[in-house]
Design an enzyme around this catalytic site. Structure first.
Site, PDB file in Angstrom:
ATOM      1  N   VAL A  44      -4.771  -7.926 -69.756  1.00  0.00           N
ATOM      2  CA  VAL A  44      -5.896  -7.018 -69.580  1.00  0.00           C
ATOM      3  C   VAL A  44      -7.022  -7.729 -68.843  1.00  0.00           C
ATOM      4  CG1 VAL A  44      -6.831  -7.589 -71.862  1.00  0.00           C
ATOM      5  CG2 VAL A  44      -7.483  -5.453 -70.787  1.00  0.00           C
ATOM      6  N   CYS A  45      -7.728  -6.971 -68.004  1.00  0.00           N
ATOM      7  CA  CYS A  45      -8.934  -7.464 -67.342  1.00  0.00           C
ATOM      8  C   CYS A  45      -9.924  -6.301 -67.298  1.00  0.00           C
ATOM      9  CB  CYS A  45      -8.622  -8.003 -65.947  1.00  0.00           C
ATOM     10  SG  CYS A  45      -8.101  -6.756 -64.760  1.00  0.00           S
ATOM     11  N   ARG A  46     -10.875  -6.338 -66.410  1.00  0.00           N
ATOM     12  CA  ARG A  46     -11.887  -5.283 -66.339  1.00  0.00           C
ATOM     13  C   ARG A  46     -11.301  -3.962 -65.847  1.00  0.00           C
ATOM     14  NH1 ARG A  46     -14.713  -3.373 -62.268  1.00  0.00           N
ATOM     15  NH2 ARG A  46     -16.613  -2.215 -62.702  1.00  0.00           N
ATOM     16  N   GLY A 104      -7.862  -3.799 -64.184  1.00  0.00           N
ATOM     17  CA  GLY A 104      -6.408  -3.818 -64.046  1.00  0.00           C
ATOM     18  C   GLY A 104      -5.910  -4.610 -62.859  1.00  0.00           C
ATOM     19  N   MET A 164     -10.160  -2.785 -69.139  1.00  0.00           N
ATOM     20  CA  MET A 164     -11.141  -2.489 -70.191  1.00  0.00           C
ATOM     21  C   MET A 164     -11.914  -1.207 -69.889  1.00  0.00           C
ATOM     22  SD  MET A 164     -10.796  -4.588 -72.651  1.00  0.00           S
ATOM     23  CE  MET A 164     -12.279  -4.183 -73.575  1.00  0.00           C
TER      24      MET A 164
END
Length: 116
Positions: free
Chosen positions: A70-72, A74, A99
Site C-alpha cells: 500500500v502507498c498513497r 497505488g 490510502m
C-alpha cells in the site's frame, strides 16, 4: 525484449474482508510510503517499509506468504509488487487506489510507529 507483468490488485472492501479473517489465510500489509506519510496513520496492522528499503529487506520476505502493498495512491505499491514478482513472489497484491481509496471507502486508519 519487452516483459509484460500483470500486477494483482485488491480493492479496499476486499482488503477489509481479509482483515476480518474472511480470506481463509494469513497475509502481511506492507506500507511503502515515506516515514512522514506513515506518521499520519495507516491501515491497522500494516508494516512500515518505505519503497526504497524494500530491496534491502528482501531477505525478510517469504515467497510462500501473501503480501498486500500500500502507498498513497497505488503507484509506488505497484512498483513494489512488480519488483517482488520479478524476484519470484507470486502472492503479492497492490491496494488499488492506495490510502486515498482506503479512506474514501471508510477504511479504519491507525497511528503508525516509524519505520526502522
Amino acid at each position: 525484449m519487452f516483459f509484460r507483468s500483470t500486477i494483482k490488485e485488491i480493492d479496499a472492501p476486499l482488503l477489509q474482508e481479509w482483515l476480518e479473517g474472511k480470506n481463509g489465510g494469513t497475509f502481511r500489509i506492507i506500507d511503502v510510503r515515506s516515514p512522514q506519510e506513515i506518521a499520519g496513520g495507516s491501515i491497522p496492522g500494516a508494516e512500515p517499509m518505505p519503497l526504497n528499503t524494500v530491496p534491502l529487506k528482501l531477505h525478510e520476505f517469504d515467497p510462500k506468504e501473501t503480501y498486500v502493498f500500500v502507498c498513497r495512491s497505488g503507484a509506488r505499491s505497484a512498483q513494489a509488487c512488480m519488483f517482488m514478482q520479478q524476484r519470484g513472489f507470486d502472492n503479492v497484491y497492490n491496494l488499488r487506489g492506495g490510502m486515498i481509496g482506503w479512506s474514501q471507502t471508510g477504511g479504519r486508519i491507525s497511528a503508525m510507529k516509524q519505520a526502522v
